[in-house]
Design a protein around this motif. Structure first.
Motif, PDB file in Angstrom:
ATOM      1  N   THR A   1     -29.456  28.775  16.708  1.00  0.00           N
ATOM      2  CA  THR A   1     -29.985  27.444  16.981  1.00  0.00           C
ATOM      3  C   THR A   1     -29.026  26.704  17.903  1.00  0.00           C
ATOM      4  O   THR A   1     -27.830  26.646  17.658  1.00  0.00           O
ATOM      5  CB  THR A   1     -30.150  26.642  15.683  1.00  0.00           C
TER       6      THR A   1
ATOM      7  N   TYR B   1     -27.889  23.237  19.803  1.00  0.00           N
ATOM      8  CA  TYR B   1     -27.943  21.773  19.717  1.00  0.00           C
ATOM      9  C   TYR B   1     -27.354  21.235  21.017  1.00  0.00           C
ATOM     10  O   TYR B   1     -26.208  21.540  21.338  1.00  0.00           O
ATOM     11  CB  TYR B   1     -27.131  21.278  18.522  1.00  0.00           C
TER      12      TYR B   1
ATOM     13  N   THR C   1     -32.974  20.621  20.167  1.00  0.00           N
ATOM     14  CA  THR C   1     -32.609  21.712  19.268  1.00  0.00           C
ATOM     15  C   THR C   1     -33.561  22.846  19.604  1.00  0.00           C
ATOM     16  O   THR C   1     -34.782  22.673  19.623  1.00  0.00           O
ATOM     17  CB  THR C   1     -32.791  21.309  17.788  1.00  0.00           C
TER      18      THR C   1
END
Ligand code: C2E
Ligand code: CA
Ligand code: CA
Length: 747
Positions: free
Chosen positions: A109, A111, A117
């Protein structure tokens, strides 16, 4: 010989050699120069390409250094969280260096600093960075916004464990601005591609291939041969550099490729060959132009020099070879022409002819000198017209011309001379021009030109003396004449030293009383083994060689010595005057008057009793010089007489201006007068006029009583001639003139 002067062959050869040398050297110089320049340019491109790869590596390493520092800061935070990491990254973003930054947690993931995201599990660089390496992507489409980007990623260590990945993205456009190297004023450009051909950093250069998905596919489409491509790919495999040439859109291009050192990236730098060679082409053009200008200038300079040389040469030769009166060849040129013709045409028969115009002096006297000169020019023109290229002519001196004529028979020569004479005759109305020619047919060709010309001159003099024909062919007997002349010249100096030259004296009488009033000194040469030789046989030779000047002074001094004796020995000799002949050869001697005065003074003889006889022809041919000479002689006190008056062209008018005391009428005058009543009248008038000028008249060559009576009736003052006495030796003269009528002094 009617031909012009040519430019010397060596001069043309030299000029041609210079031009060829310049062209050849210029060509090699340009070739060497351009080749060198081209090679230098190619090397330069290679260098640029290598620099490019270096730049990419350094730049990317720079990005990684930045990311590593940030990663250390993030990972070093005891309270490491995504938010704390993003806070650091945001701070970094404020510097505006990257497009976007973010961290990716080990689950993939991502950010981002701008609040996104996303799942980055599919990104190769993420996986690579998670293994602990710095990783960078090829050209990617941004998941956010869809722009083409490159991503740089580095692992985050927290307490020695990788806890995520920091990444930063840069837009392709921006990257290509800073990484893609352009060269040769933007004519050269470069691609950065991955080892399998995918674009890493594209280029916006308009010359480039533009959009592509696989570089190697388009390379083939754009003219790189499959063979070249496989070489490139094998180089890539072995991580080495290479170069190739291909043609795209009709433009030949040079390509260099070399590994960047990051991933499997390669830099491909391209430049059109003509750009590399442009400068060398320009140099070639400029050098070519320069060479052409040099050649052109050389040609102009050479041709100018040749022209000037020719002009100067022609002018000099013209001066040296041209007779100033006629504008035709002079003797110097004639000599050269004769030598050349005789050697050029050994098979042809040639004759040397010398001719002059009969009584040319009379023509000068009758029509003036200017007309005389025009006639000489006319003769030259007639000869020029009548002779062909294989013949030659010149005016040798005065009215003497020489001709080198080709002939087949002697008759042909005579006929051609006749037709030349006929043409000359048209020159003056009512005056028949006659020429006397001497002809020497040339048998031995290796003799000096003057030998033929001497023979021709002798023959001409013989022709003049004979009445029947106006020409004479040189015969071997005439050679005797030549030998005699040489014999005279060989003997003259000794003869003078040995006293072989004798003074003979011919008395002069007063016409009415028949009393001796003076004498003329005449030279005789008493040659051993030969006897007495008369002046006509040697004086012309001495006048030619200048010896006459010594002889005249010798005679003058001998006369002075005699007069000293006479004045000592004979009463009647006290005021007895003697005349001495002085040749025209003295004309150029400004010291003559002084020299003669010096001699007279030495013997204390009064100048008044010494008379200088100057012949009419000498006087009237050189009026100006003669005036000067006569004035000098007069100044120092000598009596002057004009000898042979009437033999050539007497000008009674010019007689007026001369400082003469006596005029001696030539014998021929008297001869003509004898048969012609008109001639008698002329003498009458002439004597009257001369007396009117306060000059005494002397008649020469009086041989008969009737002549004497006529002269008395014409009021002539003095007579001289065989009727009274011939020229005689001194002793005879003394006996006849002084002893008979005068007793010797007894002191
Ligand atoms: P000229 O000065 O006219 O001398 C007169 C010539 O006529 C002399 O010839 C003389 O012998 C000759 N003569 C005199 N009376 C008669 C005559 O009744 N009948 C004929 N038929 N002839 C007569 P000569 O002595 O043979 O001299 C010839 C010429 O040589 C002279 O002509 C003169 O020009 C020259 N000459 C003689 N002696 C000298 C000299 O010492 N110096 C120079 N420069 N010239 C000289
Ligand atoms: Ca004389
Ligand atoms: Ca005379």
């Amino acid at each position: 010989m009617k031909k012009d002067f040519k430019t010397p062959k060596w001069w043309i050869a030299l000029s041609a050699f210079c031009v060829v040398t310049i062209v050849v050297f210029g060509y090699f110089f340009i070739r060497m120069g351009s080749e060198g320049l081209y090679e230098e340019k190619v090397a330069y491109l290679e260098e640029i390409s290598k620099k490019g790869t270096q730049l990419v590596t350094e730049q990317i390493n720079g990005y990684f250094s930045t990311l590593e520092v940030i990663s250390t800061i993030i990972g070093g935070d005891d309270d490491f969280t995504v938010d704390s990491a993003l806070a650091v990254l945001k701070n970094e973003m404020s510097k505006g260096f990257f497009k976007r930054m973010g961290i990716i947690t080990p689950d993939g993931t991502a950010y981002t600093t701008d609040g996104y995201t996303e799942d980055f599990n599919d990104r190769k660089y993420f996986k690579e960075a998670l293994t602990g390496k710095n990783a960078t992507s090829d050209c990617l489409i941004d998941k956010i916004g869809g722009e083409e980007i490159n991503v740089f990623a580095t692992p985050i260590y927290h307490n020695g464990i990788i806890v995520g990945v920091v990444f930063a993205t840069k837009s392709q456009e921006e990257l290509s601005k800073s990484l893609v190297i352009e060269s040769f004023s933007s004519k050269g450009y470069s691609y950065i591609v991955s080892g399998d051909g995918r674009p890493v950093i594209k280029t916006n250069n308009p010359e480039s291939i533009g959009e592509y998905t696989n570089f190697f596919d388009v390379m083939v489409d754009y003219g790189v041969t499959p063979q070249q491509l496989s070489t490139v790919q094998s180089h890539i495999k072995s991580n080495t550099s290479g170069t190739l040439e291909y043609t795209r859109q009709g433009v030949l291009r040079q390509m260099f490729y070399s590994p960047v050192g990051i991933n499997d990236w390669y830099v491909f730098s391209v430049v059109p060959v003509k750009v590399i060679s442009f400068q060398s082409d320009q140099l070639i053009r400029n050098l070519g132009l320069l060479a052409m200008i040099i050649v052109l200038l050389s040609i102009i300079i050479c041709s100018r020099m040749i022209k000037a040389f020719k002009k100067n040469n022609t002018r000099l030769k013209h001066l040296a070879y041209t007779d100033s009166v006629t504008g035709h060849p002079n003797w110097v040129k004639f000599r050269l022409d004769v030598e050349e013709l005789l050697s050029l045409h050994p098979e042809r028969k040639y004759a040397m002819i010398a001719f002059d115009i009969n009584k040319f002096k009379l023509i000068n006297g009758l029509f003036g000198y200017q007309r005389g000169d025009e006639i000489l020019t006319f003769v030259g023109d007639v000869l020029f017209k009548n002779l062909d290229n294989n013949e030659a002519f010149c005016r040798a001196s005065a009215d003497h011309f020489n001709v080198l004529m080709q002939y087949k028979s002697e008759d042909e020569i005579v006929n051609r001379l006749k037709s030349i004479e006929d043409e000359l005759d048209r020159c003056i109305n009512n005056y028949k021009i006659k020429i006397s020619s001497g002809i020497c047919t040339i048998k031995e060709r290796d003799l000096d030109v003057s030998v033929y010309s001497d023979k021709a001159n002798i023959s001409r003099d013989i022709a003049k003396k004979q009445n029947s024909l106006s020409y004479h062919f040189f015969k071997d007997e005439n050679r005797i004449e030549l030998l005699r002349e040489k014999g005279i010249e060989d003997a003259m100096d000794n003869a003078l030293a040995n006293g072989e030259f004798l003074v003979y004296l011919q008395p002069k009488y007063s016409a009415k009383e028949h009393k001796p009033v003076g004498a003329e000194a005449l030279v005789r040469w008493n040659r051993p083994n030969e006897g007495l030789v008369f002046p006509n046989d040697f004086i012309p030779i001495f006048e030619k060689n200048g010896f006459i000047r010594s002889l005249d002074l010798y005679m003058f001094e001998s006369v002075c010595k005699l007069m000293v004796q006479w004045q000592k020995n004979f009463k009647s000799a006290k005021n007895f005057s003697v005349s001495v002949n002085i040749s025209r050869a003295h004309l150029s001697n400004p010291e003559l008057a002084n020299d003669l005065k010096h001699i007279a003074d030495k013997y204390e003889i009064s100048q008044e009793l010494l008379e200088i006889e100057l012949t009419e022809s000498a006087v009237f041919e050189n009026m100006e010089e003669m005036h000067i000479l006569m004035n000098r002689l007069k100044e120092v006190g000598f009596k002057l007489s004009i000898d042979d008056f009437g033999s050539g062209y007497s000008s009674l008018a010019s007689l007026k201006s001369l400082p003469a005391d006596v005029v001696k009428m030539d014998k021929s005058f008297l001869d003509e007068a004898e048969h012609d009543k008109r001639g008698e009248k002329v003498i009458f008038g002439m004597i009257e006029m001369i007396k009117g000028l306060d000059m005494l008249t002397v008649a020469e060559g009086v041989e008969t009583l009737s002549q004497l009576e006529f002269l008395v009736s014409a009021n002539c003052d003095i007579v001289q001639g065989y009727y009274f006495a011939k020229p005689m030796p001194v002793k005879d003269f003394e006996n006849q003139i002084f002893i008979k009528d005068n007793l010797p002094t007894t002191d």
